[in-house]
Design a protein around this motif. Structure first.
Motif, PDB file in Angstrom:
ATOM      1  N   THR A 104       0.850  -1.186   0.000  1.00 51.01           N
ATOM      2  CA  THR A 104       0.000   0.000   0.000  1.00 51.01           C
ATOM      3  C   THR A 104       0.885   1.236   0.000  1.00 51.01           C
ATOM      4  O   THR A 104       1.744   1.392   0.873  1.00 51.01           O
ATOM      5  N   THR A 105       0.685   2.104  -0.977  1.00 48.08           N
ATOM      6  CA  THR A 105       1.456   3.340  -1.040  1.00 48.08           C
ATOM      7  C   THR A 105       0.907   4.326  -0.012  1.00 48.08           C
ATOM      8  O   THR A 105      -0.269   4.658  -0.038  1.00 48.08           O
ATOM      9  N   LEU A 106       1.759   4.765   0.898  1.00 47.11           N
ATOM     10  CA  LEU A 106       1.375   5.750   1.913  1.00 47.11           C
ATOM     11  C   LEU A 106       1.777   7.155   1.481  1.00 47.11           C
ATOM     12  O   LEU A 106       1.166   8.124   1.890  1.00 47.11           O
ATOM     13  N   MET A 107       2.824   7.235   0.661  1.00 49.58           N
ATOM     14  CA  MET A 107       3.271   8.509   0.088  1.00 49.58           C
ATOM     15  C   MET A 107       3.931   8.185  -1.246  1.00 49.58           C
ATOM     16  O   MET A 107       4.870   7.399  -1.299  1.00 49.58           O
ATOM     17  N   GLU A 108       3.420   8.783  -2.297  1.00 51.17           N
ATOM     18  CA  GLU A 108       3.961   8.546  -3.634  1.00 51.17           C
ATOM     19  C   GLU A 108       5.424   8.969  -3.707  1.00 51.17           C
ATOM     20  O   GLU A 108       5.850   9.897  -3.009  1.00 51.17           O
ATOM     21  N   LEU A 109       6.177   8.309  -4.570  1.00 47.57           N
ATOM     22  CA  LEU A 109       7.563   8.679  -4.805  1.00 47.57           C
ATOM     23  C   LEU A 109       7.605  10.093  -5.366  1.00 47.57           C
ATOM     24  O   LEU A 109       6.909  10.403  -6.335  1.00 47.57           O
ATOM     25  N   GLN A 110       8.400  10.956  -4.719  1.00 45.14           N
ATOM     26  CA  GLN A 110       8.428  12.363  -5.127  1.00 45.14           C
ATOM     27  C   GLN A 110       9.701  13.043  -4.641  1.00 45.14           C
ATOM     28  O   GLN A 110      10.350  12.569  -3.709  1.00 45.14           O
ATOM     29  N   ASP A 111      10.020  14.155  -5.281  1.00 47.13           N
ATOM     30  CA  ASP A 111      11.094  15.014  -4.795  1.00 47.13           C
ATOM     31  C   ASP A 111      10.514  15.858  -3.669  1.00 47.13           C
ATOM     32  O   ASP A 111       9.401  16.369  -3.777  1.00 47.13           O
ATOM     33  N   THR A 112      11.253  15.983  -2.586  1.00 44.14           N
ATOM     34  CA  THR A 112      10.742  16.671  -1.407  1.00 44.14           C
ATOM     35  C   THR A 112      11.430  18.016  -1.189  1.00 44.14           C
ATOM     36  O   THR A 112      12.480  18.294  -1.770  1.00 44.14           O
ATOM     37  N   PHE A 113      10.848  18.816  -0.303  1.00 42.51           N
ATOM     38  CA  PHE A 113      11.408  20.133   0.011  1.00 42.51           C
ATOM     39  C   PHE A 113      12.749  20.021   0.736  1.00 42.51           C
ATOM     40  O   PHE A 113      13.529  20.961   0.738  1.00 42.51           O
ATOM     41  N   TRP A 114      13.039  18.862   1.346  1.00 42.95           N
ATOM     42  CA  TRP A 114      14.319  18.708   2.029  1.00 42.95           C
ATOM     43  C   TRP A 114      15.397  18.141   1.104  1.00 42.95           C
ATOM     44  O   TRP A 114      16.497  17.798   1.530  1.00 42.95           O
ATOM     45  N   GLY A 115      15.068  18.033  -0.196  1.00 39.88           N
ATOM     46  CA  GLY A 115      16.063  17.677  -1.196  1.00 39.88           C
ATOM     47  C   GLY A 115      16.220  16.192  -1.467  1.00 39.88           C
ATOM     48  O   GLY A 115      17.159  15.794  -2.144  1.00 39.88           O
ATOM     49  N   ALA A 116      15.323  15.366  -0.949  1.00 41.82           N
ATOM     50  CA  ALA A 116      15.422  13.919  -1.163  1.00 41.82           C
ATOM     51  C   ALA A 116      14.323  13.433  -2.100  1.00 41.82           C
ATOM     52  O   ALA A 116      13.256  14.041  -2.188  1.00 41.82           O
ATOM     53  N   THR A 117      14.594  12.351  -2.784  1.00 40.64           N
ATOM     54  CA  THR A 117      13.553  11.612  -3.498  1.00 40.64           C
ATOM     55  C   THR A 117      13.033  10.603  -2.485  1.00 40.64           C
ATOM     56  O   THR A 117      13.802   9.790  -1.970  1.00 40.64           O
ATOM     57  N   TYR A 118      11.734  10.651  -2.184  1.00 39.87           N
ATOM     58  CA  TYR A 118      11.212   9.972  -1.000  1.00 39.87           C
ATOM     59  C   TYR A 118       9.860   9.337  -1.294  1.00 39.87           C
ATOM     60  O   TYR A 118       9.074   9.839  -2.094  1.00 39.87           O
ATOM     61  N   ALA A 119       9.599   8.221  -0.627  1.00 36.29           N
ATOM     62  CA  ALA A 119       8.293   7.550  -0.706  1.00 36.29           C
ATOM     63  C   ALA A 119       8.092   6.725   0.550  1.00 36.29           C
ATOM     64  O   ALA A 119       9.050   6.421   1.269  1.00 36.29           O
ATOM     65  N   LYS A 120       6.837   6.351   0.813  1.00 36.39           N
ATOM     66  CA  LYS A 120       6.497   5.456   1.917  1.00 36.39           C
ATOM     67  C   LYS A 120       5.573   4.377   1.383  1.00 36.39           C
ATOM     68  O   LYS A 120       4.577   4.678   0.724  1.00 36.39           O
ATOM     69  N   VAL A 121       5.904   3.114   1.690  1.00 37.71           N
ATOM     70  CA  VAL A 121       5.086   1.985   1.270  1.00 37.71           C
ATOM     71  C   VAL A 121       4.955   1.013   2.437  1.00 37.71           C
ATOM     72  O   VAL A 121       5.946   0.708   3.111  1.00 37.71           O
ATOM     73  N   LYS A 122       3.735   0.515   2.669  1.00 34.55           N
ATOM     74  CA  LYS A 122       3.515  -0.559   3.636  1.00 34.55           C
ATOM     75  C   LYS A 122       3.447  -1.851   2.841  1.00 34.55           C
ATOM     76  O   LYS A 122       2.646  -1.982   1.918  1.00 34.55           O
ATOM     77  N   ASP A 123       4.320  -2.809   3.167  1.00 35.92           N
ATOM     78  CA  ASP A 123       4.330  -4.055   2.417  1.00 35.92           C
ATOM     79  C   ASP A 123       3.131  -4.926   2.819  1.00 35.92           C
ATOM     80  O   ASP A 123       2.411  -4.593   3.763  1.00 35.92           O
ATOM     81  N   PRO A 124       2.888  -6.025   2.116  1.00 42.02           N
ATOM     82  CA  PRO A 124       1.701  -6.831   2.410  1.00 42.02           C
ATOM     83  C   PRO A 124       1.745  -7.519   3.779  1.00 42.02           C
ATOM     84  O   PRO A 124       0.758  -8.108   4.212  1.00 42.02           O
ATOM     85  N   TYR A 125       2.862  -7.407   4.487  1.00 42.22           N
ATOM     86  CA  TYR A 125       2.997  -8.017   5.810  1.00 42.22           C
ATOM     87  C   TYR A 125       2.962  -6.975   6.923  1.00 42.22           C
ATOM     88  O   TYR A 125       3.227  -7.270   8.075  1.00 42.22           O
ATOM     89  N   GLY A 126       2.645  -5.722   6.562  1.00 46.07           N
ATOM     90  CA  GLY A 126       2.460  -4.673   7.557  1.00 46.07           C
ATOM     91  C   GLY A 126       3.714  -3.897   7.919  1.00 46.07           C
ATOM     92  O   GLY A 126       3.680  -3.063   8.827  1.00 46.07           O
ATOM     93  N   ILE A 127       4.822  -4.131   7.228  1.00 43.99           N
ATOM     94  CA  ILE A 127       6.064  -3.425   7.527  1.00 43.99           C
ATOM     95  C   ILE A 127       6.142  -2.183   6.631  1.00 43.99           C
ATOM     96  O   ILE A 127       5.919  -2.253   5.436  1.00 43.99           O
ATOM     97  N   ASN A 128       6.453  -1.036   7.248  1.00 44.68           N
ATOM     98  CA  ASN A 128       6.587   0.222   6.516  1.00 44.68           C
ATOM     99  C   ASN A 128       8.017   0.409   6.031  1.00 44.68           C
ATOM    100  O   ASN A 128       8.966   0.217   6.791  1.00 44.68           O
ATOM    101  N   PHE A 129       8.164   0.776   4.758  1.00 45.28           N
ATOM    102  CA  PHE A 129       9.453   1.085   4.158  1.00 45.28           C
ATOM    103  C   PHE A 129       9.425   2.513   3.667  1.00 45.28           C
ATOM    104  O   PHE A 129       8.439   2.965   3.099  1.00 45.28           O
ATOM    105  N   THR A 130      10.527   3.229   3.883  1.00 46.89           N
ATOM    106  CA  THR A 130      10.698   4.551   3.277  1.00 46.89           C
ATOM    107  C   THR A 130      11.914   4.466   2.380  1.00 46.89           C
ATOM    108  O   THR A 130      12.830   3.671   2.628  1.00 46.89           O
ATOM    109  N   LYS A 131      11.918   5.243   1.332  1.00 49.61           N
ATOM    110  CA  LYS A 131      13.034   5.281   0.410  1.00 49.61           C
ATOM    111  C   LYS A 131      13.586   6.687   0.381  1.00 49.61           C
ATOM    112  O   LYS A 131      12.819   7.635   0.350  1.00 49.61           O
ATOM    113  N   ASP A 132      14.881   6.785   0.355  1.00 51.49           N
ATOM    114  CA  ASP A 132      15.504   8.095   0.433  1.00 51.49           C
ATOM    115  C   ASP A 132      16.785   8.087  -0.378  1.00 51.49           C
ATOM    116  O   ASP A 132      17.450   7.081  -0.469  1.00 51.49           O
ATOM    117  N   GLN A 133      17.086   9.233  -0.987  1.00 57.28           N
ATOM    118  CA  GLN A 133      18.363   9.378  -1.679  1.00 57.28           C
ATOM    119  C   GLN A 133      18.922  10.735  -1.344  1.00 57.28           C
ATOM    120  O   GLN A 133      18.235  11.701  -1.263  1.00 57.28           O
TER     121      GLN A 133
END
Length: 133
Positions: A104-133
């Motif tokens: 489940t996408t909690l936050m779409e992949l996007q460029d953020t105001f703090w300068g990172a490419t960021y997203a939030k996804v909850k996997d099918p087992y309930g674990i939240n992952f964030t992605k950052d660069q």
């Protein structure tokens, strides 16, 4: 002495499925996987095939996994996430796509105001992952 915090996930009887999912998504390996049935102590009825302890690794990504005993349900929460710190936009887009396929996408992949490419996804087992660069 090595000092670090290692994420340890507890599942409601589907740890093996979750490990296979992570193996597919991250192209890593299940280092160890022991069941309660392999333990040298008595286990509750129905627990023999549940994962007592497993380790997953892909490069610097490392975590441990187990199942709860039958009848001891785990309440999945949103108080912790795994932050994937990746080297390239290509890696971020790849993992984001793979995780959101069944998650489940909690936050779409996007460029953020703090300068990172960021997203939030909850996997099918309930674990939240964030992605950052």
């Amino acid at each position: 002495m090595k000092a670090q915090a290692t994420p340890y996930f507890t599942f409601n009887g589907n740890a093996r499925d979750a490990l296979e999912y992570y193996k597919e998504v991250f192209k890593g390996e299940i280092i160890t996987c022991q069941t309660y049935g392999e333990a040298d102590f008595d286990t509750p009825k129905g627990a023999d095939d549940r994962v007592m302890h497993a380790q997953f690794k892909k490069d610097a990504l490392f975590f441990m996994v187990s199942d709860s005993f039958p009848g001891q349900d785990v309440e999945l929460g949103s108080s912790i996430s795994l932050a994937l710190e990746l080297d390239s936009l290509e890696e971020i887009q790849n993992y984001y796509s793979l995780l959101k396929e069944k998650g489940t996408t909690l936050m779409e992949l996007q460029d953020t105001f703090w300068g990172a490419t960021y997203a939030k996804v909850k996997d099918p087992y309930g674990i939240n992952f964030t992605k950052d660069q």
